[in-house]
Write a protein that holds these residues in place. Structure first.
Motif, PDB file in Angstrom:
ATOM      1  N   ARG A 135      78.484  63.313  38.262  1.00 38.65           N
ATOM      2  CA  ARG A 135      79.134  64.215  37.312  1.00 38.65           C
ATOM      3  C   ARG A 135      80.263  64.930  38.040  1.00 38.65           C
ATOM      4  O   ARG A 135      80.024  65.700  38.981  1.00 38.65           O
ATOM      5  N   THR A 162      80.906  60.858  28.695  1.00 34.64           N
ATOM      6  CA  THR A 162      80.995  62.294  28.473  1.00 34.64           C
ATOM      7  C   THR A 162      79.954  62.675  27.432  1.00 34.64           C
ATOM      8  O   THR A 162      79.321  61.806  26.825  1.00 34.64           O
ATOM      9  N   ASP A 185      80.482  60.938  34.965  1.00 33.29           N
ATOM     10  CA  ASP A 185      80.323  61.811  33.806  1.00 33.29           C
ATOM     11  C   ASP A 185      81.479  62.809  33.812  1.00 33.29           C
ATOM     12  O   ASP A 185      81.614  63.609  34.746  1.00 33.29           O
TER      13      ASP A 185
END
Length: 209
Positions: free
Chosen positions: A3, A149, A199
């Protein structure tokens, strides 16, 4: 899966130590163009969007594919792979097409890619599809990142994009359900073929700040 932080400080360490051809893939609205623009701004990447290889509407109509625009079969895949090969071979100047969203049409010769570019990013939905001729595209890339996302954010962004470029809210929702949704399923089904999954949920927050 990694992420990205809001400031995306991890990016320099993720770029390939050897090679310069980076592919970004992911479902519509996942943030591919945002990440490509960030790599261009911070790292001087030349960007070659897959969308420039959309077949023109006149050809889609001839093939009976006008209502499937955006599906894998509505792109000039062999032309895309051939252009990436020229870029990979460091031709002095390669002129790539772009997709003009106001016209909803590809525009030839719009994006110059010079042979001295040390980083080239191409972003598009189908870079990892196993069905021919898509592997010819993957063969030109040194690494491919699959981006995701938050799903609510992705859909909100996707609907807003369709409305911004001329669809009514009802038309946008119908297009997402009929075209973008099934295409997204195809893309996510091959995410495990990526070299890295990123992410971008926090990056979207960063972009808006």
């Amino acid at each position: 899966m990694l992420r990205l932080s809001p400031d995306a400080h991890e990016l320099p360490g993720l770029l390939p130590a050897a090679g310069r051809m980076v592919g970004l893939t992911g479902a519509p609205g996942a943030g591919k163009s945002t990440l490509a623009a960030l790599l261009a701004a911070r790292h001087g990447a030349a960007v070659v969007p897959m969308d420039g290889f959309h077949l023109a509407d006149v050809e889609l109509a001839r093939r009976g594919l006008r209502q499937a625009k955006g599906a894998p079969e509505t792109f000039d895949v062999l032309g895309y792979a051939a252009l990436l090969r020229r870029v990979r071979d460091r031709e002095d100047l390669v002129l790539a097409p772009m997709f003009e969203r106001d016209l909803e049409q590809p525009v030839a010769g719009a994006l110059p890619v010079r042979g001295e570019a040390e980083l080239v990013v191409t972003e598009g939905n189908y870079l990892l599809l196993p069905e021919q001729p898509w592997p010819r595209v993957r063969a030109q890339l040194d690494t491919v990142w699959h981006v995701v996302t938050d799903e609510d954010l992705r859909l909100e962004r996707l609907l807003a994009r369709h409305v911004r470029f001329g669809k009514t809210p009802a038309e946008a929702r119908a297009w997402v359900e009929r075209v973008d949704g099934p295409n997204g399923v195809l893309i996510e089904a091959v995410a495990d073929r990526a070299d890295l999954v990123l992410d971008l949920t926090d990056l979207a927050t960063w972009e808006a700040s």
